[in-house]
Design an enzyme around this catalytic site. Structure first.
Site, PDB file in Angstrom:
ATOM      1  N   LEU A   1     -55.614 -19.755   7.430  1.00 54.65           N
ATOM      2  CA  LEU A   1     -56.502 -20.157   6.354  1.00 54.65           C
ATOM      3  C   LEU A   1     -57.267 -18.924   5.901  1.00 54.65           C
ATOM      4  CD1 LEU A   1     -58.024 -23.478   7.801  1.00 54.65           C
ATOM      5  CD2 LEU A   1     -56.114 -23.257   6.206  1.00 54.65           C
ATOM      6  N   ASP A   2     -57.579 -18.861   4.613  1.00 57.36           N
ATOM      7  CA  ASP A   2     -58.401 -17.757   4.126  1.00 57.36           C
ATOM      8  C   ASP A   2     -59.730 -17.734   4.878  1.00 57.36           C
ATOM      9  OD1 ASP A   2     -56.451 -17.159   2.254  1.00 57.36           O
ATOM     10  OD2 ASP A   2     -57.370 -18.393   0.703  1.00 57.36           O
ATOM     11  N   LYS A   3     -60.336 -16.576   4.935  1.00 58.37           N
ATOM     12  CA  LYS A   3     -61.583 -16.396   5.688  1.00 58.37           C
ATOM     13  C   LYS A   3     -62.640 -17.417   5.300  1.00 58.37           C
ATOM     14  CE  LYS A   3     -65.037 -12.852   6.820  1.00 58.37           C
ATOM     15  NZ  LYS A   3     -65.405 -11.413   6.676  1.00 58.37           N
TER      16      LYS A   3
ATOM     17  N   ARG B   1     -55.176 -22.266  -4.523  1.00 59.89           N
ATOM     18  CA  ARG B   1     -56.090 -21.568  -5.427  1.00 59.89           C
ATOM     19  C   ARG B   1     -55.359 -21.098  -6.682  1.00 59.89           C
ATOM     20  NH1 ARG B   1     -58.631 -17.199  -1.478  1.00 59.89           N
ATOM     21  NH2 ARG B   1     -59.881 -16.706  -3.335  1.00 59.89           N
TER      22      ARG B   1
END
Length: 341
Positions: free
Chosen positions: A139-141, A253
């Site tokens: 997962l993105d930060k 996104r």
């Protein structure tokens, strides 16, 4: 960051790109060259590529950006984790916003890997010959939600196979600026590195017929908030459920932005930090201010389901929305949904 530029000769023509770079760039192995290409570290005549099988063309210039070396061994760190499930093979956590998954420039410590090395001390018999957790997705930060990691080589291989064949249930909740049109559907648009910015992804369909990697997102607006403009009937914001059929970098996104409903707070793909809503008064101000102040992309990995690669057990995990997204939605609900409110 070191950059290496190579111009292909007649004898290089036709070689796979990863083989060419491994042969010409000194001590670089082909597997390392392949990884760098997929990470977007290679440009051909100034245009990024992520295809290691691409044939080399005589006279073309290939530029390789070598990232700064990562410390050889991440160190265990006592970082609190919200654990949803754990056995001798797997661990499932609800990742907090602000935690990177892997050590990397700008985030050498405080990552999920550092935390798992501490939590699983003495429980990691080795993956690929190294005592480390097996990360098969990320997962993105700034994205929150459910993640799984393997603790054994067998579990790592099994999880990797499940992700490769898309035999994983993955659903996300996103809060978008505006709403996708129609309110439910499927986005089937290929994704690749954006031209001129290797850190950014984009929907890529070129006039010559080439395109990015297949990316499919099924979505449904669960709730809409307010009106974008008086008389249009278009929502100012929406809570959207996204189910992934594929798992490309930044897929949700990019896809949501592509259909005109970028995620609130998205620093890369969002066209605005807030929402445009018709109206005035305290409720409107509260909602718009909440959106403007939201400090990350409003994205949460809500559901993860799969068959346990060792025991065969059906596993299903859900992580509730984090408080910041709950507060954002509560503020957006103050927006009236028609002209007569």
């Amino acid at each position: 960051m070191e950059k290496i530029s190579l111009t292909a000769s007649a004898t290089d023509a036709g070689l796979r790109l990863d083989s060419f770079l491994a042969d010409k760039a000194g001590s670089l192995s082909r597997s390392r060259a392949k990884s760098l290409i997929k990470e977007g570290a290679v440009m051909i005549n100034g245009v990024p590529t992520d295809d290691p099988r691409k044939a080399v063309v005589e006279g073309s210039t290939y530029t390789l950006a070598l990232p700064e070396p990562i410390p050889a061994v991440p160190q265990p760190e006592d970082i609190p984790l919200e654990i949803l499930f754990e056995d001798e093979h797997l661990i499932i956590i609800n990742k907090a916003s602000g935690m990177a998954v892997h050590p990397a420039p700008g985030s050498w410590d405080g990552t999920l890997v550092n935390a798992l090395l501490f939590h699983c001390e003495g429980q990691l018999p080795g993956i690929g010959g190294v005592e480390r957790p097996g990360i098969v997705h990320r997962l993105d930060k700034l994205t929150t939600g459910v993640m799984v990691a393997a603790k054994t080589e067998a579990a790592h291989v099994g999880l990797s196979a499940l992700f490769a064949t898309h035999d994983i249930e993955r659903s996300y909740l996103a809060v978008t600026r505006g709403a996708p049109r129609p309110l439910s559907g499927t986005i089937d648009e290929p994704i690749a590195r954006a031209t001129g910015d290797r850190k950014k992804m984009a929907v890529v369909r070129n006039p010559d017929g080439t395109h990015g990697r297949e990316a499919i997102t099924h979505y449904k607006a669960l709730e809409t908030f307010g009106l974008r403009d008086k008389g249009t009937g278009l929502p100012a914001a929406a809570l959207v459920k996204c189910t992934l059929e594929t798992g490309r970098t930044h897929q949700i996104r990019v896809h949501m932005s592509h259909v005109g409903a970028s995620l609130i707070g998205d620093p890369v793909y969002g066209r605005s930090k807030g929402v445009t809503a018709w109206g005035s008064g305290e409720d409107f101000d509260t909602a718009r201010d909440a959106a403007r102040r939201f400090e990350r992309q409003a994205l949460h990995a809500a559901v993860l389901g799969f068959v346990h690669p060792i025991t065969g057990e059906d596993l299903h995990f859900e992580a509730p929305l984090p408080q910041d997204m709950t507060d954002l939605i509560a503020a957006l609900r103050l927006l009236p949904k028609d002209d007569h409110d």
